[in-house]
Design an enzyme around this catalytic site. Structure first.
Site, PDB file in Angstrom:
ATOM      1  N   GLY A 199       3.665  -3.261   2.778  1.00 50.47           N
ATOM      2  CA  GLY A 199       4.021  -2.192   1.828  1.00 50.47           C
ATOM      3  C   GLY A 199       2.979  -2.076   0.742  1.00 50.47           C
ATOM      4  O   GLY A 199       1.861  -2.580   0.886  1.00 50.47           O
ATOM      5  N   ASN A 200       3.309  -1.410  -0.332  1.00 48.31           N
ATOM      6  CA  ASN A 200       2.395  -1.322  -1.478  1.00 48.31           C
ATOM      7  C   ASN A 200       3.227  -1.176  -2.761  1.00 48.31           C
ATOM      8  O   ASN A 200       4.448  -1.096  -2.713  1.00 48.31           O
ATOM      9  CB  ASN A 200       1.394  -0.173  -1.308  1.00 48.31           C
ATOM     10  CG  ASN A 200       2.087   1.155  -1.159  1.00 48.31           C
ATOM     11  OD1 ASN A 200       2.754   1.621  -2.085  1.00 48.31           O
ATOM     12  ND2 ASN A 200       1.956   1.785   0.021  1.00 48.31           N
ATOM     13  N   HIS A 201       2.523  -1.128  -3.902  1.00 38.72           N
ATOM     14  CA  HIS A 201       3.227  -1.187  -5.191  1.00 38.72           C
ATOM     15  C   HIS A 201       3.719   0.170  -5.708  1.00 38.72           C
ATOM     16  O   HIS A 201       4.155   0.260  -6.844  1.00 38.72           O
ATOM     17  CB  HIS A 201       2.299  -1.780  -6.263  1.00 38.72           C
ATOM     18  CG  HIS A 201       1.958  -3.210  -6.003  1.00 38.72           C
ATOM     19  ND1 HIS A 201       2.908  -4.195  -5.998  1.00 38.72           N
ATOM     20  CD2 HIS A 201       0.776  -3.819  -5.733  1.00 38.72           C
ATOM     21  CE1 HIS A 201       2.330  -5.351  -5.740  1.00 38.72           C
ATOM     22  NE2 HIS A 201       1.030  -5.157  -5.568  1.00 38.72           N
TER      23      HIS A 201
END
Ligand code: CTP
Length: 398
Positions: free
Chosen positions: A206-208
Site C-alpha cells: 500500500g502507500n501513505h
C-alpha cells in the site's frame, strides 16, 4: 471568490477578538473589502488602530462622535454580509431581543444584507438554555450561526465554546453566501486514497495516501452543483453529501474497472488516487509462513488508469491528473501531462513542507495543456480544492 465582496464585521467583547486581526488580514488578501464596528467592550480586547490599518478603513465604534452621526443604515446596505464575530453572550441576548444601545446593534437591526454570527463563550455559558434559546431566535430571523469548536477556553477549561478559526469562518462565508453553482448539471468522476495490493490474506502493498485531497475535491465539486462519483481506495473518510456517490475499492484493478465504467458520462475526471504501480502476480491463498531467510515477491505493472482514460477521452471531457514527485518535479509533471493526455496536472512535491500524504494542507503547482503554469502557496486542502476547481471551471467554459 471574495474579490470585491463587502464584508462588515462586528466585534464584541470577548477574548476571541484577537483572532479577528488574522481574519481581516486573510479577507483583505483574498480581495474582500472589510469594514469594522466595535462594541464598547470590544475596545478592551483589540485596538481600532490595528484593525483600521489592516482593513484600510476607519473603524467605527460610536453611534455619535462630537460632530457627526454614523450612518448605520447605509453600512448595513453597503455590506454583502454582516458577520458578528466573536459574538458574546451579552450581544447575543441583545440581538435576540431587539436592543439597540450601540452602533453594532443599530447596524444589525437595520441591515438588509445576510447576517452570520460566530459565537465565543465558556462551555457553561454555551450550554446554558438561554444561549440556545437566543441562538434559535437568531436562526429564526434567518441569521446563520457558525458552529463553535471544542478546545481550550479562556477559563483554562477544555470544552465547547471556542470561536471557529478564521479560515473556517471564511470557508463558512463563501459556502453560505458567495458560492456559485457553476458546475450545476455536470458529472464528475474522482479517484482518491491509496490502493492495497494483496500479497496473502493478511498482507498487502500500500502507500501513505489518506484520501484527504480527493475528499476535499469531491466536497468542492458537489458544493458547486456537480454530481460526483468517487472511486475510493481504503480510507476511513465518510461523506454525507447526497451529491457524492462513493464506490469503495481495494486494488488498482478494481479502481480501473469502476473508472472505465463511469468515465464515458463524466464531464470532469480527477485522478487524485495514489494508485499502486505494481501488484503481486500471485496472491497466496494462505498466510505466507516465515520459513526462508530471503523472500521475494514477483510483481507486475498495474493498468495506468489516467493514461487509459486519456486514450478514451472524447471532445469536451476534461481530464485532471496528479503528480507526486520527489525530484525533477516540473519536468516529470509536464511529461505526465502529455504522456497521459491530461488537460491539467496538479503537482505536489514531497520536498515542500506541509504538502503530500496525510497533511491537512497542500502546496501545489498547476500545469495546463495550453502552457499555463500556476504556483500556489501552502493552504488547507479545502482551499487547494477550490483553486483546482476554479481552474477546471475556467477550462470547461473557455
Ligand atoms: N495513476 C493512475 N493509475 C496508475 C498510476 C497512476 O491513474 N496505475 C494516476 C494517478 O492517480 C495520478 C497520475 O496517474 O493522477 C500520476 O501518478 P504518479 O504516481 O505521480 O505517477 P505514475 O504515472 O505512477 O509514474 P511514476 O510512478 O513513474 O512517477
Amino acid at each position: 471568490m471574495l474579490t470585491g465582496k463587502k464584508i462588515l464585521i462586528g466585534i464584541t467583547g470577548s477574548i476571541a477578538a484577537y483572532k479577528i486581526i488574522l481574519l481581516v488580514r486573510l479577507l483583505v488578501k483574498q480581495g474582500a473589502e472589510v469594514r469594522l464596528i466595535l462594541t464598547p467592550a470590544a475596545r478592551d480586547f483589540v485596538s481600532p488602530l490595528t484593525l483600521s490599518t489592516l482593513s484600510k478603513n476607519p473603524v467605527i465604534s460610536d453611534l455619535f462622535n462630537e460632530s457627526s452621526w454614523s450612518n448605520h443604515v447605509m453600512l448595513g446596505r453597503w455590506a454583502d454580509v454582516l458577520l458578528v464575530a466573536p459574538l458574546s453572550c451579552n450581544t447575543l441576548a441583545k440581538m435576540a431581543n431587539g436592543h439597540c444601545d450601540n452602533m453594532l446593534l443599530a447596524t444589525y437591526l437595520s441591515a438588509t444584507c445576510p447576517v452570520c454570527v460566530a459565537p465565543a463563550m465558556d462551555e457553561d455559558m454555551w450550554h446554558h438554555p438561554t444561549t440556545k434559546l437566543n441562538l434559535d431566535k437568531l436562526s429564526s430571523f434567518g441569521n446563520k450561526v457558525i458552529p463553535v469548536e471544542k478546545g481550550e477556553l479562556a477559563s483554562g477549561l477544555f470544552g465547547d465554546g471556542r470561536m471557529a478559526e478564521p479560515e473556517t469562518i471564511i470557508q463558512f462565508i463563501i459556502d453560505n453566501f458567495f458560492l456559485t453553482r457553476d458546475l450545476e448539471g455536470k458529472k464528475a468522476l474522482v479517484t482518491a486514497g491509496p490502493t492495497f495490493e494483496p500479497i496473502d490474506p493478511v498482507r498487502f502493498i500500500g502507500n501513505h495516501s489518506s484520501g484527504k485531497m480527493g475528499a476535499a475535491l469531491c466536497e468542492e465539486l458537489a458544493k458547486r452543483g456537480a454530481s460526483v462519483d468517487l472511486v475510493m481506495g481504503p480510507s476511513p473518510i465518510q461523506f454525507d453529501s447526497p451529491n457524492i456517490n462513493v464506490r469503495r475499492v481495494q486494488t488498482a484493478e478494481e479502481m480501473y474497472n469502476q473508472c472505465v465504467q463511469l468515465f464515458p458520462t463524466a464531464d470532469v475526471t480527477i485522478m487524485s488516487a495514489a494508485v499502486a504501480d505494481y501488484t503481486p502476480i500471485k496472491k497466496a491463498e494462505e498466510k505466507i509462513k516465515k520459513v526462508e531467510d530471503q523472500f521475494s515477491i514477483e510483481l507486475t505493472k498495474t493498468k495506468d488508469i489516467l493514461k487509459s482514460l486519456g486514450e478514451k477521452k472524447h471532445n469536451g471531457q476534461l481530464l485532471v491528473g496528479f503528480a507526486l514527485e520527489t525530484r525533477n518535479e516540473r519536468e516529470y509533471a509536464l511529461q505526465k501531462l502529455t504522456k497521459k493526455n491530461a488537460d491539467l496536472i496538479v503537482l505536489n512535491s514531497l520536498n515542500d513542507e506541509g504538502a503530500g500524504f496525510g497533511y491537512d494542507t497542500n502546496k501545489i503547482t498547476i500545469f495546463e495543456k495550453n502552457g499555463t503554469e500556476l504556483s500556489y502557496e501552502r493552504k488547507p486542502k479545502q482551499q487547494v480544492a477550490r483553486d483546482i476547481v476554479d481552474r477546471i471551471v475556467k477550462m470547461l467554459y473557455a
